[in-house]
Design a protein around this motif. Structure first.
Motif, PDB file in Angstrom:
ATOM      1  N   LYS A 119       0.815  -1.215   0.000  1.00 50.41           N
ATOM      2  CA  LYS A 119       0.000   0.000   0.000  1.00 50.41           C
ATOM      3  C   LYS A 119       0.849   1.264   0.000  1.00 50.41           C
ATOM      4  N   ASP A 120       1.887   1.300   0.819  1.00 49.09           N
ATOM      5  CA  ASP A 120       2.700   2.512   0.896  1.00 49.09           C
ATOM      6  C   ASP A 120       3.418   2.770  -0.414  1.00 49.09           C
ATOM      7  N   PHE A 122       2.519   1.842  -3.389  1.00 51.37           N
ATOM      8  CA  PHE A 122       1.573   2.270  -4.418  1.00 51.37           C
ATOM      9  C   PHE A 122       1.172   3.723  -4.222  1.00 51.37           C
ATOM     10  N   GLU A 123       0.987   4.137  -2.966  1.00 53.73           N
ATOM     11  CA  GLU A 123       0.590   5.528  -2.739  1.00 53.73           C
ATOM     12  C   GLU A 123       1.709   6.490  -3.056  1.00 53.73           C
ATOM     13  N   LEU A 124       2.939   6.038  -2.938  1.00 53.92           N
ATOM     14  CA  LEU A 124       4.065   6.898  -3.288  1.00 53.92           C
ATOM     15  C   LEU A 124       4.264   6.981  -4.790  1.00 53.92           C
ATOM     16  N   GLY A 126       2.199   6.702  -7.510  1.00 57.23           N
ATOM     17  CA  GLY A 126       1.325   7.625  -8.217  1.00 57.23           C
ATOM     18  C   GLY A 126       1.008   7.234  -9.637  1.00 57.23           C
ATOM     19  N   VAL A 127       0.934   5.941  -9.923  1.00 56.38           N
ATOM     20  CA  VAL A 127       0.557   5.482 -11.264  1.00 56.38           C
ATOM     21  C   VAL A 127      -0.711   4.655 -11.105  1.00 56.38           C
ATOM     22  N   GLU A 128      -1.587   4.726 -12.087  1.00 57.71           N
ATOM     23  CA  GLU A 128      -2.860   4.018 -12.017  1.00 57.71           C
ATOM     24  C   GLU A 128      -2.640   2.531 -11.782  1.00 57.71           C
ATOM     25  N   ARG A 162       5.127   9.548 -16.792  1.00 53.08           N
ATOM     26  CA  ARG A 162       4.617   9.474 -15.432  1.00 53.08           C
ATOM     27  C   ARG A 162       5.206   8.271 -14.700  1.00 53.08           C
ATOM     28  N   ARG A 170       9.995   9.280  -7.126  1.00 50.53           N
ATOM     29  CA  ARG A 170       9.067   9.163  -6.002  1.00 50.53           C
ATOM     30  C   ARG A 170       9.265   7.860  -5.248  1.00 50.53           C
TER      31      ARG A 170
END
Lengths: 349, 221
Positions: A119-120, A122-124, A126-128, A162, A170
């Motif tokens: 989860k962390d 993925f939140e960092l 920033g890609v769909e 991106r 990121r």
């Protein structure tokens, strides 16, 4: 052997019986779809040493490369994409990253890059991406799946930029990476390899001769007990069920015969489907000649920590993470194929 | 108050008529005093002499009335009027990043003044405490983490802060509205990078200066 059934994680078994001579057999598509295989083990009954042609096939499995601490954004490098990914036969997998703890990366030959992130991460990034299908109640795992051959991911495009900035600035994801390519595909990995610490490995081959092995009669054996027996032979577990070995109560399925000797060969590494296909053809040639035994069994295991399984479907680990298929070939060119997966998997083809 | 006549001199004609003779002042005074003393009851309790000296006797409290100031305080606009007048909307021709850079400089000075000169030796704890109550209009903020992946990475100068959203203007002159919930923002001043957890920050800027932040719940998004 039957544990507390209420708590057993589910497993899926698909069985198929057909013949190599039948044009409609789906064997090649089923075999080809497991892109990343870890281990092949072959059981040759009534055989003490591998025949020469099978030996050459075992030794001719392609070698693979292990790159230490590869930053994942290098897989998006323009030059690497042009020279390797677009050619269409590059196989890659992150090494020693656990699918349920860390982030895993897989690169399949059709140009799909799969990232299985917690989860962390993925939140960092920033890609769909989509939440994993195997999340229980809370979303703790996310899968980002990108088609590198698609026009939206062409270098310089928005999607590509991106993902590249995400992986570069990121979320700096660095893993050990296993990389392999099919020689006929025309891909060249040298440019990528030269920038990082890499080593080349050959698949590890081990062979073992077993004596006085009791084996079931293949035609009348049901898939579950056959797979258990094959697994026991592969793992060196005796099925004698003698009274002083209380560790296992595995028995050889009835009716059974005794083989005087058998040869078990296993090859471990990042194995390509084309090599496995070649091995299957050679075993068919081996079976055509008149022999004592009328069958050969081949089992191919996929990686437990791979984010993708058959055909790019998502794969996870609950307790085992097994995804394998077992091919039992007979001398009359018929075969029994069993495809099995564990709990966090979709149905094999 | 009218003065009541207590003592008057007798005119000489009246004296002749009445047959009395006016006495001289001192004699008359002592006569009057002796007469009064004889006729009044002996009040030893009260100091009669002191009571008769002129003292101002306050009969009743009466403050001078101040004239009531009739000036009304300017009442703010209510939300409907604000929306109708579009006061808080930035016109498209004003949406330029360059126009807001002076605001950013102003904000930097404000923060350095607030923290008493932001030296590299300041403790981050101290800076954080000040930032909690500070106003962020004009800060350059970046979305570092977010539950929605497309917000991650947006950077810009904060133009307006509402209760639940930030309005920022990016370098490409785009006005972006970013909800505070489920996002983590980064603010950088002089090398101090602070992360603001949007979930805990959902108050109006004016109310935040008076709010006590409690450590409650989780900062997981």
């Amino acid at each position: 052997m039957s544990a507390d059934l209420g708590r057993t994680p589910r497993s899926v078994l698909v069985s198929d019986r057909s013949s190599f001579r039948d044009e409609k057999n789906r064997l090649s598509s089923q075999v080809e779809q497991l892109h990343l295989s870890y281990k092949v083990s072959v059981l040759l009954p009534e055989c003490s040493s591998a025949p020469a042609h099978l030996d050459t096939v075992f030794n001719s499995f392609n070698s693979f490369y292990l790159i230490r601490k590869l930053p994942v954004y290098e897989l998006l490098d323009k030059h690497f994409l042009e020279s390797a990914v677009y050619q269409g036969s590059v196989y890659g997998l992150s090494y020693r990253m656990r699918i349920d703890e860390d982030s895993c990366v897989a690169l399949t030959p059709n140009g799909h890059l799969s990232l299985s992130l917690d989860k962390d991460a993925f939140e960092l990034l920033g890609v769909e991406g989509k939440p994993s299908r195997f999340n229980h109640r809370t979303n703790c795992r996310y899968v980002v799946s990108v088609d590198l051959t698609d026009s939206s991911m062409a270098p310089g495009g928005r999607g590509y930029q991106r993902l590249l900035t995400g992986l570069r600035s990121r979320l700096q994801l660095k893993t050990d990476f296993l990389l392999s390519h099919h020689p006929g595909g025309g891909a060249s990995l040298q440019a990528l390899l030269s920038r990082y610490d890499w080593s080349e490995h050959r698949p590890e081959i081990s062979s073992h001769t077993l004596t006085h092995l009791s084996c079931p009669s293949m035609q009348s054996c049901d898939p579950h007990s056959f797979l258990e027996w094959i697994g026991a032979v592969d793992a060196d577990i005796s099925c004698e069920n003698s009274s002083n070995s209380f560790l296992s109560s595995l028995v050889c399925p009835e009716p059974n015969t005794t083989l005087s000797q058998a040869l078990r060969v296993s090859v471990c590494g990042l194995l390509l489907p084309q090599d496995i296909h070649r091995l299957i053809q050679q075993i068919r040639c081996y079976l055509e000649q008149p022999r004592l035994a009328s069958w050969v069994s081949l089992t191919v295991h996929g990686f437990a920590d791979s984010p993708v399984s058959w055909g790019g479907n998502e794969h996870g680990v609950l307790r085992g993470g097994e995804n394998f298929y077992s091919l039992l070939m007979f001398h009359d060119h018929t075969y029994h194929l069993h495809l099995a997966t564990g709990a966090h998997d979709t149905c094999p083809p | 108050m009218e003065e009541a006549l207590i003592q008057a001199k007798i005119s000489p004609e009246l004296g002749k008529v009445l047959g009395v003779q006016p006495q001289i002042n001192s004699k008359a005074k002592s006569l009057t005093e002796a007469f009064l003393k004889n006729s009044i009851q002996n009040q030893d309790r009260h100091n009669l002499k002191a009571m008769l000296t002129h003292k101002a006797v306050v009969l009743g409290y009466a403050r001078p009335k101040k004239s009531k100031r009739n000036s009304k305080k300017a009442k703010g606009l209510n939300a409907r009027q604000k929306r109708a007048m579009k006061v808080f909307q930035i016109k498209p021709e004003d949406q330029r990043y360059q126009l807001f850079l002076p605001l950013h400089e102003l904000w930097r000075q404000y923060i350095t003044d607030l923290c008493g000169g932001l030296k590299p030796t300041c403790s981050p704890q101290f800076v954080q405490q000040k930032l909690l109550k500070a106003d962020f209009h004009g800060a350059i903020i970046t979305v570092v983490r977010s539950k929605c992946p497309s917000y991650v990475g947006t950077t810009g100068i904060l133009v307006q802060e509402f209760k639940h959203v930030f309005k920022i203007i990016t370098e490409e002159d785009k006005l972006k509205v970013i909800p505070k919930r489920n996002s983590v923002f980064a603010v950088e001043i002089n090398g101090f990078v602070s992360h603001i957890y949007g979930n805990k920050f959902e108050q109006r800027a004016s109310e935040r200066s008076a709010k006590k932040f409690k450590v409650r719940g989780t900062i997981d998004l």
